[in-house]
Structure formats: structure tokens, C-alpha cells
Enzyme design. Sequence first.
Site, PDB file in Angstrom:
ATOM      1  N   SER A 124       0.841  -1.202   0.000  1.00  0.00           N
ATOM      2  CA  SER A 124       0.000   0.000   0.000  1.00  0.00           C
ATOM      3  C   SER A 124       0.871   1.246   0.000  1.00  0.00           C
ATOM      4  O   SER A 124       1.974   1.252   0.558  1.00  0.00           O
ATOM      5  CB  SER A 124      -0.847  -0.021   1.267  1.00  0.00           C
ATOM      6  N   TYR A 149      -1.703  -1.503  10.811  1.00  0.00           N
ATOM      7  CA  TYR A 149      -2.003  -2.022   9.466  1.00  0.00           C
ATOM      8  C   TYR A 149      -0.858  -1.659   8.517  1.00  0.00           C
ATOM      9  O   TYR A 149      -0.314  -2.521   7.812  1.00  0.00           O
ATOM     10  CB  TYR A 149      -3.332  -1.440   8.939  1.00  0.00           C
ATOM     11  N   LYS A 153       2.205  -3.986   6.366  1.00  0.00           N
ATOM     12  CA  LYS A 153       2.580  -3.924   4.945  1.00  0.00           C
ATOM     13  C   LYS A 153       4.092  -3.710   4.817  1.00  0.00           C
ATOM     14  O   LYS A 153       4.775  -4.339   4.008  1.00  0.00           O
ATOM     15  CB  LYS A 153       1.829  -2.789   4.240  1.00  0.00           C
TER      16      LYS A 153
HETATM   17  P1  NAD Z   1     -10.843  -7.538   1.276  1.00  0.00           P
HETATM   18  O1  NAD Z   1     -11.028  -7.542   2.753  1.00  0.00           O
HETATM   19  O2  NAD Z   1     -12.030  -7.298   0.424  1.00  0.00           O
HETATM   20  O3  NAD Z   1     -10.165  -8.917   0.815  1.00  0.00           O
HETATM   21  C1  NAD Z   1      -9.274  -9.636   1.622  1.00  0.00           C
HETATM   22  C2  NAD Z   1      -9.742 -11.078   1.652  1.00  0.00           C
HETATM   23  O4  NAD Z   1      -8.841 -11.832   2.480  1.00  0.00           O
HETATM   24  C3  NAD Z   1     -11.142 -11.243   2.254  1.00  0.00           C
HETATM   25  O5  NAD Z   1     -11.952 -11.991   1.378  1.00  0.00           O
HETATM   26  C4  NAD Z   1     -10.894 -11.982   3.568  1.00  0.00           C
HETATM   27  O6  NAD Z   1     -11.965 -12.849   3.891  1.00  0.00           O
HETATM   28  C5  NAD Z   1      -9.596 -12.710   3.277  1.00  0.00           C
HETATM   29  N1  NAD Z   1      -8.784 -13.014   4.471  1.00  0.00           N
HETATM   30  C6  NAD Z   1      -8.434 -12.184   5.486  1.00  0.00           C
HETATM   31  N2  NAD Z   1      -7.693 -12.847   6.383  1.00  0.00           N
HETATM   32  C7  NAD Z   1      -7.568 -14.131   5.928  1.00  0.00           C
HETATM   33  C8  NAD Z   1      -6.944 -15.292   6.429  1.00  0.00           C
HETATM   34  N3  NAD Z   1      -6.290 -15.305   7.598  1.00  0.00           N
HETATM   35  N4  NAD Z   1      -7.022 -16.437   5.701  1.00  0.00           N
HETATM   36  C9  NAD Z   1      -7.690 -16.459   4.526  1.00  0.00           C
HETATM   37  N5  NAD Z   1      -8.318 -15.388   4.023  1.00  0.00           N
HETATM   38  C10 NAD Z   1      -8.271 -14.241   4.722  1.00  0.00           C
HETATM   39  O7  NAD Z   1      -9.695  -6.493   0.971  1.00  0.00           O
HETATM   40  P2  NAD Z   1      -9.226  -5.873  -0.420  1.00  0.00           P
HETATM   41  O8  NAD Z   1      -9.645  -4.448  -0.444  1.00  0.00           O
HETATM   42  O9  NAD Z   1      -9.587  -6.773  -1.522  1.00  0.00           O
HETATM   43  O10 NAD Z   1      -7.659  -5.879  -0.199  1.00  0.00           O
HETATM   44  C11 NAD Z   1      -6.844  -6.959  -0.617  1.00  0.00           C
HETATM   45  C12 NAD Z   1      -5.428  -6.718  -0.145  1.00  0.00           C
HETATM   46  O11 NAD Z   1      -4.968  -5.472  -0.674  1.00  0.00           O
HETATM   47  C13 NAD Z   1      -5.283  -6.627   1.366  1.00  0.00           C
HETATM   48  O12 NAD Z   1      -4.061  -7.232   1.736  1.00  0.00           O
HETATM   49  C14 NAD Z   1      -5.221  -5.144   1.618  1.00  0.00           C
HETATM   50  O13 NAD Z   1      -4.530  -4.813   2.788  1.00  0.00           O
HETATM   51  C15 NAD Z   1      -4.482  -4.657   0.387  1.00  0.00           C
HETATM   52  N6  NAD Z   1      -4.740  -3.245   0.074  1.00  0.00           N
HETATM   53  C16 NAD Z   1      -6.028  -2.833  -0.082  1.00  0.00           C
HETATM   54  C17 NAD Z   1      -6.286  -1.502  -0.351  1.00  0.00           C
HETATM   55  C18 NAD Z   1      -7.705  -1.010  -0.508  1.00  0.00           C
HETATM   56  O14 NAD Z   1      -7.923   0.192  -0.493  1.00  0.00           O
HETATM   57  N7  NAD Z   1      -8.690  -1.870  -0.666  1.00  0.00           N
HETATM   58  C19 NAD Z   1      -5.222  -0.585  -0.468  1.00  0.00           C
HETATM   59  C20 NAD Z   1      -3.915  -1.047  -0.323  1.00  0.00           C
HETATM   60  C21 NAD Z   1      -3.679  -2.395  -0.047  1.00  0.00           C
HETATM   61  C1  UD1 Z   2      -6.870   4.969   3.857  1.00  0.00           C
HETATM   62  C2  UD1 Z   2      -5.896   4.486   4.889  1.00  0.00           C
HETATM   63  C3  UD1 Z   2      -4.696   3.848   4.199  1.00  0.00           C
HETATM   64  C4  UD1 Z   2      -5.171   2.702   3.316  1.00  0.00           C
HETATM   65  C5  UD1 Z   2      -6.205   3.240   2.318  1.00  0.00           C
HETATM   66  C6  UD1 Z   2      -6.809   2.121   1.547  1.00  0.00           C
HETATM   67  C7  UD1 Z   2      -6.201   5.981   6.805  1.00  0.00           C
HETATM   68  C8  UD1 Z   2      -5.582   7.068   7.640  1.00  0.00           C
HETATM   69  N1  UD1 Z   2      -5.486   5.597   5.740  1.00  0.00           N
HETATM   70  O1  UD1 Z   2      -6.222   5.889   3.026  1.00  0.00           O
HETATM   71  O2  UD1 Z   2      -3.792   3.343   5.149  1.00  0.00           O
HETATM   72  O3  UD1 Z   2      -4.084   2.132   2.596  1.00  0.00           O
HETATM   73  O4  UD1 Z   2      -7.274   3.876   3.047  1.00  0.00           O
HETATM   74  O5  UD1 Z   2      -7.609   2.628   0.529  1.00  0.00           O
HETATM   75  O6  UD1 Z   2      -7.271   5.480   7.114  1.00  0.00           O
HETATM   76  N2  UD1 Z   2     -12.303  11.364   3.680  1.00  0.00           N
HETATM   77  C9  UD1 Z   2     -13.305  12.249   4.060  1.00  0.00           C
HETATM   78  N3  UD1 Z   2     -14.445  11.737   4.606  1.00  0.00           N
HETATM   79  C10 UD1 Z   2     -14.635  10.388   4.789  1.00  0.00           C
HETATM   80  C11 UD1 Z   2     -13.616   9.500   4.396  1.00  0.00           C
HETATM   81  C12 UD1 Z   2     -12.454  10.020   3.857  1.00  0.00           C
HETATM   82  O7  UD1 Z   2     -13.169  13.448   3.909  1.00  0.00           O
HETATM   83  O8  UD1 Z   2     -15.699   9.998   5.300  1.00  0.00           O
HETATM   84  C13 UD1 Z   2     -11.080  11.915   3.050  1.00  0.00           C
HETATM   85  C14 UD1 Z   2      -9.795  11.577   3.773  1.00  0.00           C
HETATM   86  O9  UD1 Z   2      -9.505  12.549   4.747  1.00  0.00           O
HETATM   87  C15 UD1 Z   2      -8.786  11.555   2.609  1.00  0.00           C
HETATM   88  C16 UD1 Z   2      -9.621  11.054   1.422  1.00  0.00           C
HETATM   89  O10 UD1 Z   2     -10.982  11.300   1.782  1.00  0.00           O
HETATM   90  O11 UD1 Z   2      -8.349  12.852   2.329  1.00  0.00           O
HETATM   91  C17 UD1 Z   2      -9.448   9.577   1.138  1.00  0.00           C
HETATM   92  O12 UD1 Z   2      -9.676   8.846   2.336  1.00  0.00           O
HETATM   93  P1  UD1 Z   2      -9.730   7.242   2.367  1.00  0.00           P
HETATM   94  O13 UD1 Z   2     -10.653   6.757   1.321  1.00  0.00           O
HETATM   95  O14 UD1 Z   2     -10.015   6.827   3.781  1.00  0.00           O
HETATM   96  O15 UD1 Z   2      -8.290   6.797   1.923  1.00  0.00           O
HETATM   97  P2  UD1 Z   2      -6.839   7.206   2.530  1.00  0.00           P
HETATM   98  O16 UD1 Z   2      -6.946   8.111   3.664  1.00  0.00           O
HETATM   99  O17 UD1 Z   2      -6.001   7.637   1.397  1.00  0.00           O
END
Ligand code: NAD
Ligand code: UD1
Length: 337
Positions: A124, A149, A153
Site C-alpha cells: 500500500s 495495518y 505492509k
Molecule cells: P478484502 O477484505 O475485500 O479482501 C481480503 C480477503 O482476504 C477477504 O476476502 C478476507 O476474507 C480474506 N482473508 C483475510 N484474512 C484471511 C486469512 N487469515 N485467511 C484467509 N483469508 C483471509 O480487501 P481488499 O480491499 O480486496 O484488499 C486486498 C489486499 O490489498 C489486502 O491485503 C489489503 O490490505 C491490500 N490493500 C487494499 C487496499 C484497498 O484500499 N482496498 C489498499 C492497499 C492495499
Molecule cells: C486509507 C488508509 C490507508 C489505506 C487506504 C486504503 C487511513 C488514515 N489511511 O487511506 O492506510 O491504505 O485507506 O484505501 O485510514 N475522507 C473524508 N471523509 C470520509 C472519508 C475520507 O473526507 O468519510 C477523506 C480523507 O480525509 C482523505 C480522502 O478522503 O483525504 C481519502 O480517504 P480514504 O478513502 O479513507 O483513503 P486514505 O486516507 O487515502
Amino acid sequence: MRVLVTGGTGYIGSHTTVELLNLGHEVVIVDNLYNSNIHVLDRIERLCHQRPKFYEVDILDKEKLRTVFKENEFDAVIHFAGYKAVGESVSKPITYYQNNIAGSLNLYELMNEYGVYNIVFSSSATVYGDNFEVPFKEEYGLGDTTNPYGTTKKFNEMILSDIAKAHEKFSIVLLRYFNPIGAHPSGLLGEVPNGIPNNLVPYIAKVANGELPCLNVFGDDYDTKDGTGVRDYIHVVDLAKAHIKAIEYASKHNGVEVINVGSGKGYTVLEVLKAYEKACHKTLPYKISPRRPGDIATCYADTHKAKQLLDFEVEFDIDKMCEDSYNFTLKNPNGIE
Ligand code: NAD
Ligand code: UD1
């Protein structure tokens, strides 16, 4: 390729599975369904006319995970499984380190034991912390994370980098995602947050469908063009496609590469709100609230490395991201069932 997708029924994993299957790859999903449900497999089947092999296995259960490696031969792993709620990680650090670190170590150990050396890891942009200037470049390395979290990562990146140094057969791509949003254009797959969403677009989606009264904009006094936070949003289908390029890259190279996956463009909170209003043809109420602790003003990616190494560029813009998010929200009022 035969690909093990951990977390494959989750938000990004399900979209990536669809792209893999559509390109003729074989997919085996491991997920404990902690944050997803089994009906995602029906949706994948509707989109791809085939059902990926599925194991309901917790990666913390090493012996059950071993069975998956015994029963299948993999060319590569895409590792999505993990917990991802920033706020929750602050109150439950042990749970987060256990799942995201111990669970991942089980996977890496089995990969080594069974000779599966190609892996793409979901990292991330949070690992840059508040240490660097935008656009964030991969060469900056790791910043100071501000929550458990983010630290999971960062640790996974460090662990995998050490594995690549010690075991020369390993090929590791660390994808640093910026802000994935949107949904599959079919409306069959998307993000289903538990309870009140913490992230911006899932929250706006609930304002748009009337479940929440108004968006709280966290701060309008940042040093940005309208004072609200700037982020680099990427359509989840574009992000899914980046994974295909990344496993192809991993299968042809050794060592470790860190690669940003974003659009390279920053949008303010109010710009995203405007784009969503356009998508849903409604005016969406908002109010300015205090800054959210831990937030930074501006975050967007330098995308040169993704272009250079993976030939990856995003296709979809912010309007399409909001349209697809709204389409999914309308079609799935009770989530994926
Ligand atoms: P998500 O929660 O939708 O998907 C993660 C999946 O992993 C889920 O289906 C959950 O049931 C499964 N899981 C969790 N723990 C497990 C375990 N111990 N054993 C087996 N399965 C397990 O999340 P996502 O948004 O699809 O994210 C996927 C990955 O990308 C995650 O590692 C997350 O941290 C990373 N990531 C997500 C974002 C985002 O904004 N969505 C941003 C940066 C990184
Ligand atoms: C957040 C996480 C980041 C994670 C990412 C995944 C935090 C501090 N950071 O990032 O670690 O990897 O999600 O997508 O939680 N905002 C509002 N109102 C809301 C929600 C968000 O104004 O109700 C604003 C936030 O202040 C930010 C922007 O929207 O400026 C995006 O927020 P968000 O979607 O939560 O993502 P990140 O903060 O970038």
C-alpha cells in the site's frame, strides 16, 4: 499459469480472479470468508463461465494451507489475504500482526517448501508515510508508518525482500496500491464494507443511496487547491489488470521489485464528490469536519516504473470509477448475495 490467489473472494482478489480467468489462467482461491462471502464465486462464474477452485482455509492454519499446496501445483501466488481496517488495527494490533504477518509467513514457508517462487504481494502507498514529497517514487523506500495495518505492509515488504536475497529463485513483486475504488462494470462485483465505511468512496456511495445522511469532509485547511485531501484513485479493474502484468513479469525475472499502482493523478475530496454527483445525478450533502488523525494532505503516485517494467497504464478515469461504484451500489442493496 496456475495461480494461487489468497483472499480471492475479497474486493480486489475477485476482480483479479476475473481478469486471470478471462485470460485463460487457472485460479485456485484460498479465503476464510472473514470479509467476503461464498456468493462471490457465483458472480465470478457468471462473468467468466467457469468457477475457480475454492478452499475455505485460513492462512493461519498452516496444515490446512499445506493441503492446498499438496493438491495443486502452482506457478505463482497473488497474496491478497489480510485485514485492512486502519482504525481497527490501532485497537487490535496483535490480531493484525498475527493475521497479516504470521499468516503471510505460513504462506511464504509453504511456497519455499513446495518450490513456488513467484509472488505478487498487495502492499500500500501507506508505507511511504508522511516522509516524502509527491509524487511518491518507489526509490524513496519505506517511510514511517502511522498504524499497525501500515506496519504489517512494511514488514511484509521487508520479509519478502530478505527472502529474495536469501533464496535466489524467488521472484517477488511488491505492488503499492494507491486508492482502489469503483466496481466491475457489470455491477456483479464490488466492495461491500462492513458497517459504516471508513473510506471516502464507499461512504459517498451510502450517502448517494440514502443510507447515510451526509458526507463528513475531514478538513478543508490542507495546503491543496480547495483545502481538502488529495488522493490518487484507481479503478479496481485497472488495478486487477496490473496484477496480471505483475505475475507475468515475476515469471520472467528473479529478485524483488517495488512498483506503485496508481493513476498518477490526484483528486481532492470535493472533486471526488462532484464526480459522484455526476454519476448518480443527485446533489450530495456534505459538511466540513475536523481533520482525521493520521491523514496526510496529498498522496499520488509516480507511475513511470509501472509503465517501464510492466507496460501498465490506467484506462478508466474518476467519472467511470464513480459510475461503476454507483451502479454496483444500486444493483446490490444488500451486498453480494
Ligand atoms: P478484502 O477484505 O475485500 O479482501 C481480503 C480477503 O482476504 C477477504 O476476502 C478476507 O476474507 C480474506 N482473508 C483475510 N484474512 C484471511 C486469512 N487469515 N485467511 C484467509 N483469508 C483471509 O480487501 P481488499 O480491499 O480486496 O484488499 C486486498 C489486499 O490489498 C489486502 O491485503 C489489503 O490490505 C491490500 N490493500 C487494499 C487496499 C484497498 O484500499 N482496498 C489498499 C492497499 C492495499
Ligand atoms: C486509507 C488508509 C490507508 C489505506 C487506504 C486504503 C487511513 C488514515 N489511511 O487511506 O492506510 O491504505 O485507506 O484505501 O485510514 N475522507 C473524508 N471523509 C470520509 C472519508 C475520507 O473526507 O468519510 C477523506 C480523507 O480525509 C482523505 C480522502 O478522503 O483525504 C481519502 O480517504 P480514504 O478513502 O479513507 O483513503 P486514505 O486516507 O487515502
